[in-house]
Design a protein around this motif. Structure first.
Motif, PDB file in Angstrom:
ATOM      1  N   HIS A  11      76.835 -11.727  13.839  1.00 46.19           N
ATOM      2  CA  HIS A  11      75.471 -11.542  13.348  1.00 46.19           C
ATOM      3  C   HIS A  11      75.021 -12.814  12.657  1.00 46.19           C
ATOM      4  CE1 HIS A  11      72.762 -10.333   9.893  1.00 46.19           C
ATOM      5  NE2 HIS A  11      72.073  -9.918  10.935  1.00 46.19           N
ATOM      6  N   VAL A  64      77.255  -1.786  11.447  1.00 51.66           N
ATOM      7  CA  VAL A  64      77.473  -1.277  12.802  1.00 51.66           C
ATOM      8  C   VAL A  64      78.213   0.051  12.682  1.00 51.66           C
ATOM      9  CG1 VAL A  64      78.515  -1.683  15.058  1.00 51.66           C
ATOM     10  CG2 VAL A  64      77.601  -3.621  13.738  1.00 51.66           C
ATOM     11  N   ALA A 107      86.484  -4.895  19.584  1.00 53.13           N
ATOM     12  CA  ALA A 107      85.116  -5.419  19.688  1.00 53.13           C
ATOM     13  C   ALA A 107      84.999  -6.672  18.823  1.00 53.13           C
ATOM     14  CB  ALA A 107      84.108  -4.375  19.240  1.00 53.13           C
ATOM     15  N   THR A 108      84.477  -7.729  19.413  1.00 50.42           N
ATOM     16  CA  THR A 108      84.173  -8.947  18.671  1.00 50.42           C
ATOM     17  C   THR A 108      82.685  -8.895  18.361  1.00 50.42           C
ATOM     18  OG1 THR A 108      85.913 -10.146  19.814  1.00 50.42           O
ATOM     19  CG2 THR A 108      84.227 -11.460  18.723  1.00 50.42           C
ATOM     20  N   ILE A 109      82.349  -8.967  17.081  1.00 48.52           N
ATOM     21  CA  ILE A 109      80.967  -8.750  16.645  1.00 48.52           C
ATOM     22  C   ILE A 109      80.503  -9.954  15.835  1.00 48.52           C
ATOM     23  CG2 ILE A 109      79.436  -7.252  15.303  1.00 48.52           C
ATOM     24  CD1 ILE A 109      81.440  -4.965  15.837  1.00 48.52           C
ATOM     25  N   TRP A 126      72.351 -10.548  16.965  1.00 48.27           N
ATOM     26  CA  TRP A 126      73.707 -10.033  16.958  1.00 48.27           C
ATOM     27  C   TRP A 126      74.275 -10.008  18.366  1.00 48.27           C
ATOM     28  CZ3 TRP A 126      73.663  -5.884  20.084  1.00 48.27           C
ATOM     29  CH2 TRP A 126      72.477  -5.139  20.178  1.00 48.27           C
ATOM     30  N   ARG A 127      75.605  -9.943  18.413  1.00 54.16           N
ATOM     31  CA  ARG A 127      76.320  -9.907  19.692  1.00 54.16           C
ATOM     32  C   ARG A 127      77.561  -9.041  19.519  1.00 54.16           C
ATOM     33  NH1 ARG A 127      80.346 -12.660  22.719  1.00 54.16           N
ATOM     34  NH2 ARG A 127      79.638 -13.162  24.836  1.00 54.16           N
ATOM     35  N   VAL A 128      77.799  -8.155  20.482  1.00 56.19           N
ATOM     36  CA  VAL A 128      78.999  -7.314  20.502  1.00 56.19           C
ATOM     37  C   VAL A 128      79.664  -7.512  21.854  1.00 56.19           C
ATOM     38  CG1 VAL A 128      79.905  -4.958  20.377  1.00 56.19           C
ATOM     39  CG2 VAL A 128      77.910  -5.592  18.991  1.00 56.19           C
ATOM     40  N   ILE A 138      73.084  -0.289  15.150  1.00 57.23           N
ATOM     41  CA  ILE A 138      73.165  -1.616  14.538  1.00 57.23           C
ATOM     42  C   ILE A 138      71.974  -1.819  13.615  1.00 57.23           C
ATOM     43  CG2 ILE A 138      73.196  -4.097  14.999  1.00 57.23           C
ATOM     44  CD1 ILE A 138      74.483  -3.316  17.752  1.00 57.23           C
ATOM     45  N   ASN A 173      81.094 -12.727  11.548  1.00 52.61           N
ATOM     46  CA  ASN A 173      81.794 -12.993  12.798  1.00 52.61           C
ATOM     47  C   ASN A 173      83.192 -12.418  12.641  1.00 52.61           C
ATOM     48  OD1 ASN A 173      82.546 -13.875  15.286  1.00 52.61           O
ATOM     49  ND2 ASN A 173      82.444 -16.052  14.829  1.00 52.61           N
ATOM     50  N   THR A 233      86.374  -9.313  14.298  1.00 53.91           N
ATOM     51  CA  THR A 233      86.916  -8.442  15.332  1.00 53.91           C
ATOM     52  C   THR A 233      87.316  -7.118  14.686  1.00 53.91           C
ATOM     53  OG1 THR A 233      87.744 -10.359  16.535  1.00 53.91           O
ATOM     54  CG2 THR A 233      88.691  -8.233  17.113  1.00 53.91           C
ATOM     55  N   GLU A 244      73.820  -7.912  23.488  1.00 54.08           N
ATOM     56  CA  GLU A 244      73.154  -8.842  22.581  1.00 54.08           C
ATOM     57  C   GLU A 244      71.775  -8.306  22.227  1.00 54.08           C
ATOM     58  OE1 GLU A 244      74.729 -13.216  23.589  1.00 54.08           O
ATOM     59  OE2 GLU A 244      73.501 -12.353  25.186  1.00 54.08           O
TER      60      GLU A 244
END
Length: 88
Positions: free
Chosen positions: A32, A40, A28-30, A85-87, A79, A61, A63, A8
Motif C-alpha cells: 500500500h 485488509v 499473500a504479498t500486500i 494497493w496491490r495484493v 480493503i 509492504n 506478506t 491492484e
C-alpha cells in the motif's frame, strides 16, 4: 500451475479473490502507498469479515497467510485504503 493472481486498485474496495486451493492456507504479498489507515479483511462467501490480515497506518509492504480459519474459505477482501494497493 497457473501464475498467482494479482489484484491492484486504489482506495477502499471489496474484491473477489480466487485462492490456488480453497481448502488450504495461502500466502499473500500486500503493498500500500498512502498516508492513512490501511486495512485488509478476509471475507467469506457471504461477505462477512473473517480475519483481519493487515491493519496499519501509512505505507505497507508485507506478506501474510490467509485462509486459516477452519471451515471458512476466503473468497474476498475488504480493503480500506487512501492510496494505491496491490495484493499478489
Amino acid at each position: 500451475m497457473p501464475p498467482p493472481a494479482v489484484y491492484e486498485g486504489a482506495g477502499t474496495q471489496t474484491i473477489e479473490v480466487t485462492l490456488p486451493d480453497a481448502d488450504q492456507a495461502a500466502i499473500a504479498t500486500i503493498a500500500h502507498q498512502g498516508g492513512s489507515n490501511f486495512a485488509v479483511w478476509e471475507l467469506d462467501s457471504g461477505l462477512a469479515q473473517v480475519d483481519l490480515a493487515v491493519n496499519t497506518i501509512g505505507n505497507y509492504n508485507g506478506t501474510v497467510i490467509v485462509n486459516l480459519t477452519d471451515g471458512v474459505t476466503t473468497t474476498g477482501l475488504e480493503i480500506t485504503a487512501d492510496g494505491t494497493w496491490r495484493v499478489g
